[in-house]
Motif scaffolding. Structure first.
Motif, PDB file in Angstrom:
ATOM      1  N   GLY A 117      33.844  45.847  37.400  1.00 19.22           N
ATOM      2  CA  GLY A 117      34.563  45.779  36.319  1.00 19.22           C
ATOM      3  C   GLY A 117      34.238  44.734  35.559  1.00 19.22           C
ATOM      4  O   GLY A 117      34.242  44.743  34.192  1.00 19.22           O
ATOM      5  N   SER A 118      33.577  43.606  36.240  1.00 18.87           N
ATOM      6  CA  SER A 118      33.365  42.543  35.190  1.00 18.87           C
ATOM      7  C   SER A 118      32.229  41.594  35.844  1.00 18.87           C
ATOM      8  O   SER A 118      32.206  41.409  36.975  1.00 18.87           O
ATOM      9  CB  SER A 118      34.586  41.563  34.947  1.00 18.87           C
ATOM     10  N   ALA A 119      31.434  41.114  34.897  1.00 22.17           N
ATOM     11  CA  ALA A 119      30.142  40.119  35.277  1.00 22.17           C
ATOM     12  C   ALA A 119      30.756  38.805  35.206  1.00 22.17           C
ATOM     13  O   ALA A 119      29.884  37.688  35.515  1.00 22.17           O
ATOM     14  CB  ALA A 119      29.031  40.375  34.778  1.00 22.17           C
ATOM     15  N   ALA A 120      31.985  38.261  34.769  1.00 21.72           N
ATOM     16  CA  ALA A 120      32.381  36.870  34.574  1.00 21.72           C
ATOM     17  C   ALA A 120      32.500  36.205  35.712  1.00 21.72           C
ATOM     18  O   ALA A 120      32.883  36.903  36.674  1.00 21.72           O
ATOM     19  CB  ALA A 120      33.778  36.837  33.644  1.00 21.72           C
ATOM     20  N   PRO A 121      32.269  35.147  36.132  1.00 17.21           N
ATOM     21  CA  PRO A 121      32.326  34.294  37.251  1.00 17.21           C
ATOM     22  C   PRO A 121      33.872  34.385  37.717  1.00 17.21           C
ATOM     23  O   PRO A 121      34.216  34.120  38.871  1.00 17.21           O
ATOM     24  CB  PRO A 121      31.529  33.090  36.965  1.00 17.21           C
ATOM     25  N   ASP A 122      34.722  34.205  36.743  1.00 18.42           N
ATOM     26  CA  ASP A 122      36.119  33.814  37.186  1.00 18.42           C
ATOM     27  C   ASP A 122      36.938  34.999  36.461  1.00 18.42           C
ATOM     28  O   ASP A 122      36.889  35.536  35.435  1.00 18.42           O
ATOM     29  CB  ASP A 122      36.683  32.717  36.477  1.00 18.42           C
ATOM     30  N   GLY A 123      38.016  35.295  37.314  1.00 20.32           N
ATOM     31  CA  GLY A 123      38.866  36.413  36.788  1.00 20.32           C
ATOM     32  C   GLY A 123      39.908  36.679  37.841  1.00 20.32           C
ATOM     33  O   GLY A 123      40.160  36.139  38.926  1.00 20.32           O
ATOM     34  N   THR A 124      40.298  37.933  37.628  1.00 20.15           N
ATOM     35  CA  THR A 124      41.421  38.504  38.598  1.00 20.15           C
ATOM     36  C   THR A 124      41.227  39.872  38.871  1.00 20.15           C
ATOM     37  O   THR A 124      40.838  40.516  37.963  1.00 20.15           O
ATOM     38  CB  THR A 124      43.026  38.359  37.958  1.00 20.15           C
ATOM     39  N   VAL A 125      41.538  40.496  39.930  1.00 20.67           N
ATOM     40  CA  VAL A 125      41.388  41.845  40.305  1.00 20.67           C
ATOM     41  C   VAL A 125      42.625  42.145  40.834  1.00 20.67           C
ATOM     42  O   VAL A 125      43.402  41.650  41.775  1.00 20.67           O
ATOM     43  CB  VAL A 125      40.238  42.250  41.275  1.00 20.67           C
ATOM     44  N   LEU A 126      43.290  43.594  40.432  1.00 21.48           N
ATOM     45  CA  LEU A 126      44.548  44.008  40.931  1.00 21.48           C
ATOM     46  C   LEU A 126      44.135  45.238  41.433  1.00 21.48           C
ATOM     47  O   LEU A 126      43.587  46.126  40.703  1.00 21.48           O
ATOM     48  CB  LEU A 126      45.592  44.210  39.830  1.00 21.48           C
ATOM     49  N   ILE A 127      44.440  45.657  42.575  1.00 24.31           N
ATOM     50  CA  ILE A 127      44.155  46.796  43.274  1.00 24.31           C
ATOM     51  C   ILE A 127      45.468  47.573  43.510  1.00 24.31           C
ATOM     52  O   ILE A 127      46.344  47.044  44.508  1.00 24.31           O
ATOM     53  CB  ILE A 127      43.100  46.852  44.447  1.00 24.31           C
ATOM     54  N   ALA A 128      45.568  49.027  43.405  1.00 23.57           N
ATOM     55  CA  ALA A 128      46.883  49.598  43.807  1.00 23.57           C
ATOM     56  C   ALA A 128      46.205  50.972  44.059  1.00 23.57           C
ATOM     57  O   ALA A 128      45.798  51.794  43.184  1.00 23.57           O
ATOM     58  CB  ALA A 128      47.854  49.705  42.676  1.00 23.57           C
TER      59      ALA A 128
END
Length: 330
Positions: A117-128
Motif C-alpha cells: 500500500g505504500s513505498a514510504a519507509p515509515d508508517g503504520t499498517v492496520l489489518i482486520a
C-alpha cells in the motif's frame, strides 16, 4: 551483479492460499503461481513447504530459474519460522528444488501488507480479517506491534470479534424475551438452520451455545459477513457493532502511533480492503485521529514481496518509481 534480464520473486503465504509473482527489475510481471495454505504455524513446516514448492514451480514455468537474483517470502509468524531450524530447512529445500540458487528473505505478512500500500519507509499498517493486528513500520521493517493477540486475548474489532459479539447480542435478546431483530435472526438461522425461538427461549439459548462450543472458536468469524451486510442495510445492532469495532481498531493503532504522526496508514485484511461499512467507519476514525495522514489500501501481497526483494538491488535506482508502476492506485 544481477543481469539485465534478472528477475525477483515474491510470495505471500497465508493460511488459506499461497501466491507467488515473478517480476523483472522494471516491474513487468512475467510469472505467477498459486497454491494452498502455506502458513507453517497453521499447517506444519513440511506441508507449508510443499505448497511453497507448488507456487514456485507454477510461477517459474517457462522461465529460467537462474535469472532469479533475489526473493522475499511474506507470512504470518515469520519469526517462528526463522527460529525453527527444521522449518527453515524445509523452506530452503523447496526453494532449492524449484531451481533457485539466490538468497531469499522472510518477512512478516504485516510488512508485506504495508509495502503493498505504500513505498514510504515509515508508517503504520492496520489489518482486520479473521484477526486484527497493527504494526509500526520503520525503514521498511516491522517495529512496534499492537494486538494480534489471538481470539482469546485480543483481536478486537476483527471478524472473529464481530461474529462473537453478534452471538452475544442474540443471546441477550433471548435472555430478556425480546424478539430477535434482523441481525439476531440472521445469526440464529445461520447457527441453527432456522429462526424459530422455542416456547421456552432458554432452550434456544442452550442450542445456540451448544452449536457454537462444538465448533472451533475461530469459526465465529464466519458470522462477520452477516454483521457487515446487516450494517449496510442500516440494522441498528449491526451498525452499533461496526462503530464499536472501528473504535477498537483505531484504539489499537493509537497504542503505537504518535498522535501527531503524518506518515501513511495502510489498511489490510478482507474487512478493510473491501468496500464494507467497517472499512468506511475505520477510515473515518483514523481521519479524525490523524487528519494529515494519507490512507492507503493494501494490494497484491506477492507483488509487494517481490518489490521488497528488488528495492535493495543496485540496478533498482528508484524503488519508489518501481512501486508506483506495480501499484498505480495506492
Amino acid at each position: 551483479m544481477p543481469k539485465l534480464d534478472a528477475l525477483v520473486i515474491g510470495l505471500d503465504v497465508g493460511g488459506t492460499s499461497t501466491r507467488a509473482t515473478a517480476l523483472t527489475l522494471t516491474g513487468h510481471r512475467v510469472g505467477a503461481g498459486r497454491a494452498g495454505g502455506g502458513n507453517p504455524t497453521s499447517h506444519g513446516a513440511e506441508r507449508a513447504a510443499a505448497e511453497l514448492s507448488t507456487a514456485l514451480r507454477e510461477t517459474l514455468a517457462g522461465l529460467d530459474p537462474a535469472r532469479v537474483v533475489a526473493g522475499t517470502i511474506g507470512l504470518a509468524g515469520a519469526g517462528r519460522l526463522l527460529a525453527d531450524p527444521a522449518g527453515r530447512a524445509a523452506f530452503d529445500r523447496a526453494w532449492h528444488d524449484a531451481g533457485l540458487r539466490c538468497p531469499y528473505a522472510v518477512h512478516g505478512d504485516a510488512l508485506v501488507a504495508y509495502a503493498s500500500g505504500s513505498a514510504a519507509p515509515d508508517g503504520t499498517v492496520l489489518i482486520a480479517g479473521t484477526g486484527a493486528i497493527t504494526a509500526q513500520v520503520h525503514d521498511l521493517r516491522l517495529d512496534r506491534i499492537a494486538d494480534g493477540h489471538g481470539w482469546l486475548l485480543g483481536d478486537t474489532g476483527s471478524g472473529f470479534w464481530l461474529g462473537r459479539e453478534s452471538v452475544r447480542r442474540l443471546l441477550a435478546d433471548l435472555d430478556v424475551g425480546r424478539t430477535p431483530g434482523a441481525l439476531s435472526t440472521a445469526v440464529l438461522t445461520e447457527l441453527l438452520g432456522n429462526a424459530e425461538v422455542a416456547a421456552r427461549p432458554r432452550m434456544t439459548v442452550d442450542a445456540v451455545i451448544q452449536t457454537v462450543t462444538r465448533r472451533a472458536p475461530v469459526e465465529l468469524a464466519q458470522l462477520a459477513p452477516l454483521v457487515v451486510t446487516a450494517a449496510g442495510h442500516g440494522e441498528p445492532v449491526a451498525v452499533a457493532l461496526i462503530a464499536e469495532a472501528a473504535a477498537h481498531l483505531a484504539e489499537s493503532v493509537s497504542r503505537i502511533r504518535p498522535a501527531d504522526a503524518t506518515t501513511p496508514v495502510v489498511l489490510g485484511g478482507g474487512l478493510l480492503t473491501a468496500d464494507t461499512p467497517l472499512a468506511t467507519a475505520v477510515r473515518t476514525e483514523l481521519a479524525r485521529h490523524w487528519p494529515n495522514a494519507p490512507l492507503h489500501t493494501a494490494g497484491d501481497g506477492a507483488a509487494a514481496a517481490a518489490w521488497l526483494a528488488a528495492r535493495d538491488l543496485p540496478e533498482v535506482t528508484d524503488p519508489a518509481a518501481l512501486h508506483a508502476r506495480l501499484f498505480p492506485t495506492t
